[in-house]
Design an enzyme around this catalytic site. Structure first.
Site, mmCIF file in Angstrom:
data_model
loop_
_atom_site.group_PDB
_atom_site.id
_atom_site.type_symbol
_atom_site.label_atom_id
_atom_site.label_comp_id
_atom_site.label_asym_id
_atom_site.label_seq_id
_atom_site.Cartn_x
_atom_site.Cartn_y
_atom_site.Cartn_z
ATOM 1 N N HIS A 272 -54.104 -32.222 20.551
ATOM 2 C CA HIS A 272 -52.609 -32.344 20.688
ATOM 3 C C HIS A 272 -52.196 -31.054 19.797
ATOM 4 O O HIS A 272 -52.721 -31.009 18.717
ATOM 5 C CB HIS A 272 -52.165 -33.583 20.598
ATOM 6 C CG HIS A 272 -52.367 -34.332 19.464
ATOM 7 N ND1 HIS A 272 -51.342 -33.826 18.318
ATOM 8 C CD2 HIS A 272 -52.692 -35.294 18.955
ATOM 9 C CE1 HIS A 272 -51.894 -34.566 17.416
ATOM 10 N NE2 HIS A 272 -52.534 -35.562 17.643
ATOM 11 N N ASP A 399 -66.685 -51.220 19.318
ATOM 12 C CA ASP A 399 -67.609 -51.359 18.380
ATOM 13 C C ASP A 399 -67.068 -52.343 17.354
ATOM 14 O O ASP A 399 -66.050 -52.077 16.699
ATOM 15 C CB ASP A 399 -67.832 -49.989 17.783
ATOM 16 C CG ASP A 399 -68.957 -49.841 16.871
ATOM 17 O OD1 ASP A 399 -68.864 -50.272 15.790
ATOM 18 O OD2 ASP A 399 -70.083 -49.378 17.016
ATOM 19 N N SER A 414 -57.063 -38.470 15.637
ATOM 20 C CA SER A 414 -56.984 -37.558 16.593
ATOM 21 C C SER A 414 -57.797 -36.367 16.655
ATOM 22 O O SER A 414 -57.770 -35.733 15.457
ATOM 23 C CB SER A 414 -55.501 -36.955 16.804
ATOM 24 O OG SER A 414 -54.566 -38.121 17.131
#
Length: 450
Positions: A272, A399, A414
């Protein structure tokens, strides 16, 4: 006899009154029934309109506006919508060399395509085989392999111009509050010149305002892609210094994750863009640098409070990893130096196209304990044509080790690569505030469009 006639007349009058009352009640009841039926009809129309809109949106989201296919390879996908489509080849002159109706497919069934290289196609979709619906672009791309990285990076970007964050008041020498820039400059403006002279930093801008001598200054700003000149008359603050009452920023720093390195030494990261924290707008970037960083603390995510990775960045030349050349809604991109290239030590993966992604097990690559490792996640949904380019993939962290360390997805992750079935399919982009185990990702093909 006379008494009987009076009694009969009274009975008739009473009957007449009863009839009038009955007719009035009947008319009122009929009127209520008409209103009731009209309301039911309105509710039915609104419900049908809403249902139709939901069905239309669902079908529209199921059929992407653009499909990428590999040159010379068979690609199979299933949209599962009640529609038919005709495929045409588009030449540079905008004409098709495929006869009308020659390639007609049923989108409710599995479709297999094999396209030649260096060609462009369009798929004209019709609902139920006759109702024009949308046009889908088909792009033939060469197969690519990328090296997933998953390592934390320090980011520094210089804005292209000086970003206006907002305006504020200050107290003048006379005790009166002033805000010279209010209603003249706006949040999101980029100041490029003052009195016709280019300015490169906020310190330079502040100095020129302080030395204006009380005269009005002309600010050349970019606003929504348009260049304009604005007049502002600075005022003295309580200390006798000229100010405009404008908050500005000329750079941004942060921590993220490098997504990939390609065979030419180019990188992609974040998934992003870098937005200004105050204006929430995509920052116009003049240039930027990647730096090595080490994670010094991780705050676990909780309900309503996303976690965060805190990194230590050393802004020195010997810690530079590469140059940032592009800041877009799909991520940040640039070139690696030799130190940056050394991060690409893993085997490369072929890219996975969005129509190949399946709901079910996958992995993300990230570094939360000093070493980049693969952690298990589950793909819970795939939006082939999502309005938000960064949210095509929905995922959930499964996980146990990652959940123990971070609580799920945290800020700073991110850009973490997502792999499934031996293919590089995307990158993590967002976390759900109310559930840190869930988040979104961008398709890798969307990042590569940049």
């Amino acid at each position: 006899m006379r008494r009987d006639r009076e009694e009969n007349r009274r009975i008739q009058e009473q009957a007449g009154e009863n009839m009038v009352v009955f007719l009035q009640n009947w008319r009122a009841k009929v009127k209520r029934m008409k209103i009731y039926r009209a309301c039911l009809m309105l509710v039915l129309i609104i419900s049908c309109a809403v249902l139709t809109g939901m069905i239309y949106y669902d079908i529209d989201s199921s059929v992407p506006s653009v499909i990428n296919v590999r040159a010379g390879e068979e690609e199979s996908f299933r949209f599962g919508v009640p529609a038919r489509a005709e495929i045409i080849s588009v030449s540079e002159q905008g004409h098709s060399n495929i006869p009308d109706g020659a390639v007609n497919i049923d989108l409710s069934r599995t479709v297999t395509m094999k396209m030649a290289s260096e060609s462009s196609y369009q798929m004209q979709v019709k609902l139920f085989g006759f109702l024009p619906f949308k046009q889908v672009g088909i792009r033939v791309i060469e197969d690519r392999e990328l090296i997933p990285v998953g390592e934390p990076i320090g980011i520094y970007v210089k804005t292209d111009g000086i970003l206006v964050v907002g305006t504020g008041d200050f107290q003048g020498m006379d005790g009166v509050s002033y805000s010279p820039g209010k209603n003249i400059v706006k949040s999101g403006d980029y100041i490029r010149k003052i009195d016709g002279v280019e300015v490169d930093s906020k310190d330079e801008l502040i100095k020129k305002v302080e030395n204006c001598g009380g005269s009005s200054v002309t600010l050349t700003v970019e606003r929504d892609g348009e260049i304009m000149d604005l007049q502002v008359k600075p005022q003295k603050d309580a200390g006798g210094t000229y100010k405009m009452g404008v908050w500005v920023r000329d750079n941004a720093q942060g921590v993220g994750t490098m997504t990939y390195i390609d065979s030419q030494g180019n990188f992609g990261a974040l998934g992003h863009g870098i937005n200004d924290v105050d204006t929430s707008t995509l920052m116009h970037m003049e240039g930027g640098t990647l730096y090595e960083t080490s994670i010094v603390d991780i705050r676990k995510g909780t309900v309503g409070n996303p976690g965060e990775m805190t990194g230590m960045i050393v802004y020195s030349d010997n810690h530079i990893l590469g140059e940032i050349t592009e800041n877009s809604s799909r991520g940040i991109f640039g070139t690696c130096n030799s130190k940056g290239l050394s991060m690409g030590v893993r085997e490369s993966f072929p890219i996975g196209l969005k129509q190949e992604i399946e709901k079910g097990p996958a992995q993300i690559l990230c570094s939360v304990d000093g070493t980049a490792k693969y952690y298990d996640v589950e793909i819970t949904d795939v939006h082939l044509d999502h309005d938000n380019v960064n949210r095509g993939i929905e995922l959930k962290v499964t996980d146990s080790q990652l959940l123990e360390i971070t609580g799920g997805i945290v800020q700073g992750m991110s850009g973490s690569p997502i792999v499934q079935n031996g293919k590089f399919i995307g990158a993590v982009t967002h976390v759900l505030v109310q559930d840190s185990t869930r988040g979104y990702g961008i398709f890798i093909e969307n990042m590569l469009e940049q």
